[in-house]
Motif scaffolding. Sequence first.
Motif, short mmCIF file in Angstrom:
data_model
loop_
_atom_site.label_atom_id
_atom_site.label_comp_id
_atom_site.label_asym_id
_atom_site.label_seq_id
_atom_site.Cartn_x
_atom_site.Cartn_y
_atom_site.Cartn_z
N GLY A 1 30.60 45.08 -61.43
CA GLY A 1 29.42 44.50 -60.77
C GLY A 1 29.67 43.08 -60.30
N PHE A 2 30.32 42.28 -61.16
CA PHE A 2 30.65 40.91 -60.79
C PHE A 2 31.57 40.88 -59.58
N ASN A 3 32.64 41.66 -59.65
CA ASN A 3 33.64 41.66 -58.57
C ASN A 3 33.04 42.10 -57.25
N ASN A 4 32.29 43.18 -57.27
CA ASN A 4 31.72 43.69 -56.02
C ASN A 4 30.72 42.71 -55.40
N THR A 5 29.92 42.08 -56.25
CA THR A 5 28.97 41.09 -55.74
C THR A 5 29.69 39.87 -55.19
N ALA A 6 30.74 39.42 -55.91
CA ALA A 6 31.51 38.27 -55.45
C ALA A 6 32.18 38.56 -54.11
N VAL A 7 32.72 39.75 -53.96
CA VAL A 7 33.36 40.13 -52.70
C VAL A 7 32.35 40.14 -51.56
N LEU B 1 29.42 38.53 -51.38
CA LEU B 1 28.99 37.17 -51.07
C LEU B 1 30.08 36.37 -50.37
N ASN B 2 31.32 36.61 -50.75
CA ASN B 2 32.45 35.93 -50.10
C ASN B 2 32.58 36.35 -48.65
N GLU B 3 32.30 37.61 -48.36
CA GLU B 3 32.32 38.08 -46.97
C GLU B 3 31.22 37.41 -46.16
N ASN B 4 30.06 37.20 -46.78
CA ASN B 4 28.99 36.49 -46.10
C ASN B 4 29.41 35.06 -45.76
N ILE C 1 41.09 26.74 -40.81
CA ILE C 1 40.73 26.90 -42.22
C ILE C 1 40.54 28.37 -42.54
N ASP C 2 41.11 28.78 -43.67
CA ASP C 2 40.91 30.13 -44.19
C ASP C 2 39.66 30.10 -45.07
N PRO C 3 38.54 30.70 -44.63
CA PRO C 3 37.29 30.61 -45.39
C PRO C 3 37.37 31.23 -46.78
N SER C 4 38.31 32.14 -47.00
CA SER C 4 38.42 32.76 -48.32
C SER C 4 39.12 31.83 -49.31
N ASN C 5 39.76 30.78 -48.81
CA ASN C 5 40.49 29.88 -49.68
C ASN C 5 40.24 28.42 -49.30
N ILE C 6 39.02 28.12 -48.89
CA ILE C 6 38.68 26.80 -48.38
C ILE C 6 38.61 25.79 -49.54
N LYS D 1 25.72 28.85 -51.22
CA LYS D 1 24.91 28.67 -52.42
C LYS D 1 24.88 29.90 -53.33
N PRO D 2 24.53 31.10 -52.81
CA PRO D 2 24.51 32.26 -53.72
C PRO D 2 25.88 32.62 -54.26
N PHE D 3 26.94 32.39 -53.46
CA PHE D 3 28.29 32.67 -53.95
C PHE D 3 28.63 31.74 -55.12
N ASN D 4 28.40 30.44 -54.93
CA ASN D 4 28.69 29.49 -56.00
C ASN D 4 27.84 29.75 -57.23
N ASN D 5 26.57 30.09 -57.03
CA ASN D 5 25.71 30.41 -58.18
C ASN D 5 26.26 31.61 -58.94
N HIS D 6 26.79 32.57 -58.21
CA HIS D 6 27.30 33.79 -58.84
C HIS D 6 28.56 33.53 -59.65
#
Length: 202
Positions: free
Chosen positions: A24-30, A32-35, A87-92, A156-161
């Motif tokens: 659940g954590f991984n799927n949500t993080a992925v 949110l990261n795509e967003n 910039i690579d947004p996945s590793n910013i 914000k939601p990604f960092n909160n997660h």
Amino acid sequence: MKKWLIPLIIIGVIAFGLYQWVVGFNNTAVRLNENVSESWGNVETAYQRRNDLIGNLVKTVQGAADYEKETLTSVIEARAKATSVNIDPSNITPEQLAKFNEVQGGLSGALKSLLVTVERYPDLKANQNFLKLQDELASTENQILTARTRYNEAIKPFNNHVKTFPNSILAGFLNFDGKPYFDAEAGADQVPDVEFDFGKKE
């Protein structure tokens, strides 16, 4: 039920619960990261549109005015620097974002100088291409502001997660680090002045 089965059942339930938590954590993080990546793409698109408009603006001004080379060169150089930062947004990182802000702020400053100096050339008042570019540039600055705001909203939601406990434990293990917010440098949030008084006499 045999007593030796009870510990196995308890261990199985705990293992299943942990598995569900990790998935659940991984799927949500992925997700949110795509967003975040999509929002960053919109930021880059807005800046790219401004860069394209500036190129057209420079050509129009060159063709309509006996223009100061120094001011024009500074815009061209600032535009080149701004387009060179990727910039690579996945590793910013905060450092990458600060560099991006710096070069974009430099371009904004050079653009402001260009537009202020253009006031010395009233012939541009009759140039429909310039007037159209002026309007499009103002619109694009608003698009940039909107894109930056939406990027921060996606962060914000990604960092909160990934930063809240106990998710922060998994975040470190699965390499999901918090992302920096888009903080514009001082003055970079001001829309370039594209209103001209062509009747002004110097």
